[in-house]
Motif scaffolding. Structure first.
Motif, PDB file in Angstrom:
ATOM      1  N   ASN A   2       1.133  -1.139  -0.192  1.00 58.76           N
ATOM      2  CA  ASN A   2       0.044  -0.158  -0.281  1.00 58.76           C
ATOM      3  C   ASN A   2       0.936   1.230   0.292  1.00 58.76           C
ATOM      4  N   LYS A   3       0.268   2.760   0.591  1.00 60.07           N
ATOM      5  CA  LYS A   3       0.465   4.045   0.209  1.00 60.07           C
ATOM      6  C   LYS A   3       2.283   4.483   1.056  1.00 60.07           C
ATOM      7  N   LYS A   4       1.099   3.717   2.269  1.00 55.69           N
ATOM      8  CA  LYS A   4       2.876   3.404   3.805  1.00 55.69           C
ATOM      9  C   LYS A   4       3.725   3.088   3.585  1.00 55.69           C
ATOM     10  N   GLU A   5       3.294   1.954   3.016  1.00 51.30           N
ATOM     11  CA  GLU A   5       4.321   0.665   2.576  1.00 51.30           C
ATOM     12  C   GLU A   5       5.274   0.922   1.425  1.00 51.30           C
ATOM     13  N   MET A   6       4.768   1.307   0.460  1.00 53.54           N
ATOM     14  CA  MET A   6       5.492   1.889  -0.219  1.00 53.54           C
ATOM     15  C   MET A   6       6.973   2.738  -0.117  1.00 53.54           C
ATOM     16  N   HIS A   7       6.014   3.908   0.709  1.00 50.57           N
ATOM     17  CA  HIS A   7       7.249   5.084   1.224  1.00 50.57           C
ATOM     18  C   HIS A   7       8.162   5.090   2.378  1.00 50.57           C
ATOM     19  N   ASP A   8       7.550   4.553   3.040  1.00 52.25           N
ATOM     20  CA  ASP A   8       8.633   3.419   4.218  1.00 52.25           C
ATOM     21  C   ASP A   8       9.325   2.655   3.225  1.00 52.25           C
ATOM     22  N   PHE A   9       9.264   1.944   1.967  1.00 56.26           N
ATOM     23  CA  PHE A   9      10.602   1.157   1.374  1.00 56.26           C
ATOM     24  C   PHE A   9      11.191   2.026   1.057  1.00 56.26           C
ATOM     25  N   LEU A  10      11.191   2.922   0.165  1.00 52.24           N
ATOM     26  CA  LEU A  10      11.194   4.055  -0.864  1.00 52.24           C
ATOM     27  C   LEU A  10      12.155   4.728   0.008  1.00 52.24           C
ATOM     28  N   LYS A  11      11.847   5.028   0.912  1.00 48.93           N
ATOM     29  CA  LYS A  11      12.576   5.673   2.270  1.00 48.93           C
ATOM     30  C   LYS A  11      14.111   5.493   2.873  1.00 48.93           C
ATOM     31  N   THR A  12      13.518   4.071   2.998  1.00 47.91           N
ATOM     32  CA  THR A  12      14.606   3.067   4.331  1.00 47.91           C
ATOM     33  C   THR A  12      15.272   2.569   2.709  1.00 47.91           C
ATOM     34  N   THR A  13      15.454   2.512   1.993  1.00 47.81           N
ATOM     35  CA  THR A  13      16.448   1.994   0.956  1.00 47.81           C
ATOM     36  C   THR A  13      16.694   3.190   0.083  1.00 47.81           C
ATOM     37  N   SER A  14      16.792   4.335  -0.048  1.00 42.99           N
ATOM     38  CA  SER A  14      16.671   5.895  -0.865  1.00 42.99           C
ATOM     39  C   SER A  14      16.661   5.540  -1.817  1.00 42.99           C
ATOM     40  N   PHE A  15      15.616   4.672  -2.448  1.00 44.39           N
ATOM     41  CA  PHE A  15      15.174   4.452  -3.372  1.00 44.39           C
ATOM     42  C   PHE A  15      14.524   5.298  -4.241  1.00 44.39           C
ATOM     43  N   ILE A  16      15.306   6.358  -5.584  1.00 45.96           N
ATOM     44  CA  ILE A  16      14.666   7.152  -5.977  1.00 45.96           C
ATOM     45  C   ILE A  16      13.945   6.508  -7.857  1.00 45.96           C
ATOM     46  N   PRO A  17      12.455   6.746  -7.380  1.00 46.01           N
ATOM     47  CA  PRO A  17      11.854   5.789  -8.752  1.00 46.01           C
ATOM     48  C   PRO A  17      13.014   7.147 -10.186  1.00 46.01           C
ATOM     49  N   SER A  18      12.716   6.050 -11.281  1.00 48.08           N
ATOM     50  CA  SER A  18      13.628   6.431 -12.036  1.00 48.08           C
ATOM     51  C   SER A  18      12.568   7.348 -13.379  1.00 48.08           C
ATOM     52  N   LYS A  19      12.508   8.533 -13.021  1.00 43.47           N
ATOM     53  CA  LYS A  19      12.227   9.058 -14.338  1.00 43.47           C
ATOM     54  C   LYS A  19      12.223   8.686 -16.036  1.00 43.47           C
ATOM     55  N   LYS A  20      13.476   8.719 -16.195  1.00 40.16           N
ATOM     56  CA  LYS A  20      14.252   7.821 -17.900  1.00 40.16           C
ATOM     57  C   LYS A  20      13.631   6.787 -17.795  1.00 40.16           C
ATOM     58  N   MET A  21      12.922   5.604 -17.173  1.00 43.60           N
ATOM     59  CA  MET A  21      12.408   4.732 -17.211  1.00 43.60           C
ATOM     60  C   MET A  21      10.637   4.600 -17.181  1.00 43.60           C
ATOM     61  N   GLY A  22      10.454   5.681 -16.490  1.00 44.71           N
ATOM     62  CA  GLY A  22       8.839   6.140 -16.433  1.00 44.71           C
ATOM     63  C   GLY A  22       8.691   5.450 -15.257  1.00 44.71           C
ATOM     64  N   GLN A  23       9.024   4.702 -14.120  1.00 47.61           N
ATOM     65  CA  GLN A  23       8.221   4.441 -13.100  1.00 47.61           C
ATOM     66  C   GLN A  23       7.661   5.029 -12.379  1.00 47.61           C
ATOM     67  N   ASN A  24       6.296   4.589 -12.400  1.00 45.19           N
ATOM     68  CA  ASN A  24       4.944   5.213 -11.245  1.00 45.19           C
ATOM     69  C   ASN A  24       4.613   3.715 -11.006  1.00 45.19           C
ATOM     70  N   PHE A  25       4.247   4.358  -9.483  1.00 44.83           N
ATOM     71  CA  PHE A  25       4.525   3.134  -8.530  1.00 44.83           C
ATOM     72  C   PHE A  25       2.993   2.691  -8.184  1.00 44.83           C
ATOM     73  N   LEU A  26       2.056   1.253  -8.538  1.00 46.62           N
ATOM     74  CA  LEU A  26       0.620   1.804  -8.449  1.00 46.62           C
ATOM     75  C   LEU A  26       0.719   1.477  -6.803  1.00 46.62           C
ATOM     76  N   PHE A  27       0.400   1.711  -5.541  1.00 44.40           N
ATOM     77  CA  PHE A  27      -0.102   1.932  -4.356  1.00 44.40           C
ATOM     78  C   PHE A  27      -1.561   1.237  -4.323  1.00 44.40           C
ATOM     79  N   SER A  28      -2.310   1.177  -5.178  1.00 39.11           N
ATOM     80  CA  SER A  28      -3.562   0.779  -4.579  1.00 39.11           C
ATOM     81  C   SER A  28      -4.593   0.220  -4.903  1.00 39.11           C
ATOM     82  N   ASN A  29      -4.315  -1.070  -3.184  1.00 38.44           N
ATOM     83  CA  ASN A  29      -4.818  -2.239  -3.528  1.00 38.44           C
ATOM     84  C   ASN A  29      -5.716  -2.594  -4.837  1.00 38.44           C
ATOM     85  N   GLU A  30      -6.558  -1.433  -3.702  1.00 37.89           N
ATOM     86  CA  GLU A  30      -8.066  -2.223  -5.187  1.00 37.89           C
ATOM     87  C   GLU A  30      -7.814  -1.738  -6.985  1.00 37.89           C
ATOM     88  N   TYR A  31      -6.578  -1.339  -7.272  1.00 34.45           N
ATOM     89  CA  TYR A  31      -6.785  -1.743  -8.807  1.00 34.45           C
ATOM     90  C   TYR A  31      -5.791  -2.451  -8.890  1.00 34.45           C
TER      91      TYR A  31
END
Length: 266
Positions: A2-31
């Motif tokens: 979910n959104k919180k888990e995603m933000h926690d992961f990105l913060k903990t790992t210092s993972f920055i989504p790549s704009k060049k690779m078109g990374q947009n991560f879906l965080f809605s469990n419903e969708y």
């Protein structure tokens, strides 16, 4: 994830989504569940661009016989492999992968495609003889082109090619505020059922359609005269009841298939 888990992961790992690779991560469990449940069956599944594995986790729960992923970003490959050590992840640019050799058997595709490669990726998918069905999330603008009918503003060569080779089903739109980073556009989920009764060469047909739409505002005759003798063009068009001064967006998909056969197979 979910959104919180995603933000926690990105913060903990210092993972920055790549704009060049078109990374947009879906965080809605419903969708996420709606997308995965849109596949007809899960026997052999290929996921393209798994991101942080939200769809991957759900597909694994469907217990597929064979499940493979294609991912370009080595950081994500490492993340997925750490989470699912037995899962085969092909670390490559999807557009460079030979889809005929991914599985020995027929298979289905699921993907949240990077916007920058969506059109080319779809063309590769629908030309593959081993793919039965593809559930693909793309930008709404591209989906609109695919779903456009003859003489509509967005109807073009891409519309003709996709609908010649597949049966396309609109499933639903997904708003941009359930992705991180937030894209500027709405996304649309389409289902492509690959036609197995196509009796013409797909590669040659694709080239032909590109020729017909090489300049949309020109007539079909003017677009084709660089590739075929004028007499042949006029004869083929007349045999199919098509005015040589008509523009390509006014010709139906069925008519394009007949034109192709007349130009190449007779």
């Amino acid at each position: 994830m979910n959104k919180k888990e995603m933000h926690d992961f990105l913060k903990t790992t210092s993972f920055i989504p790549s704009k060049k690779m078109g990374q947009n991560f879906l965080f809605s469990n419903e969708y996420q569940n709606m997308i995965v449940n849109s596949l007809t069956e899960y026997n052999n599944v290929l996921e393209i661009g798994p991101g942080l594995g939200a769809l991957t986790d759900l597909i694994i729960k469907k217990n597929p016989k064979n499940f493979k992923l294609i991912e370009l970003d080595k950081r994500i490959v490492e993340f997925i492999k750490n989470k699912h050590p037995n899962l085969e992840v092909i670390n490559n640019n999807f557009l460079k992968v030979n889809l005929e050799k991914v599985f020995d058997e027929e298979y289905n595709v699921i993907s949240n495609l990077p916007y920058s490669i969506s059109s080319n990726a779809i063309v590769n998918i629908i030309k593959c003889s081993k793919i039965n069905e593809a559930v693909i999330l793309i930008q709404k603008e591209v989906a609109t082109r695919i779903l456009s009918k003859v003489d509509e503003d967005k109807y073009n060569g891409f519309s003709v090619l996709v609908n010649s080779l597949t049966e396309v089903e609109y499933l639903f739109d997904i708003p941009n505020d359930v992705f991180y980073p937030k894209p500027e556009v709405t996304s649309t989920l389409l289902k492509f059922k690959i036609k197995k009764d196509v009796d013409f060469n797909k590669e040659e047909y694709e080239k032909f359609i590109r020729k017909c739409f090489s300049q949309k505002r020109k007539t079909i005759y003017n677009n084709l005269k660089s590739y075929f003798p004028s007499e042949k063009i006029i004869n083929v068009l007349e045999n199919n009841g098509i005015d040589k001064n008509i523009r390509p967006e006014k010709i139906t998909i069925e008519e394009y298939q007949e034109l192709f056969r007349d130009f190449y197979e007779k």
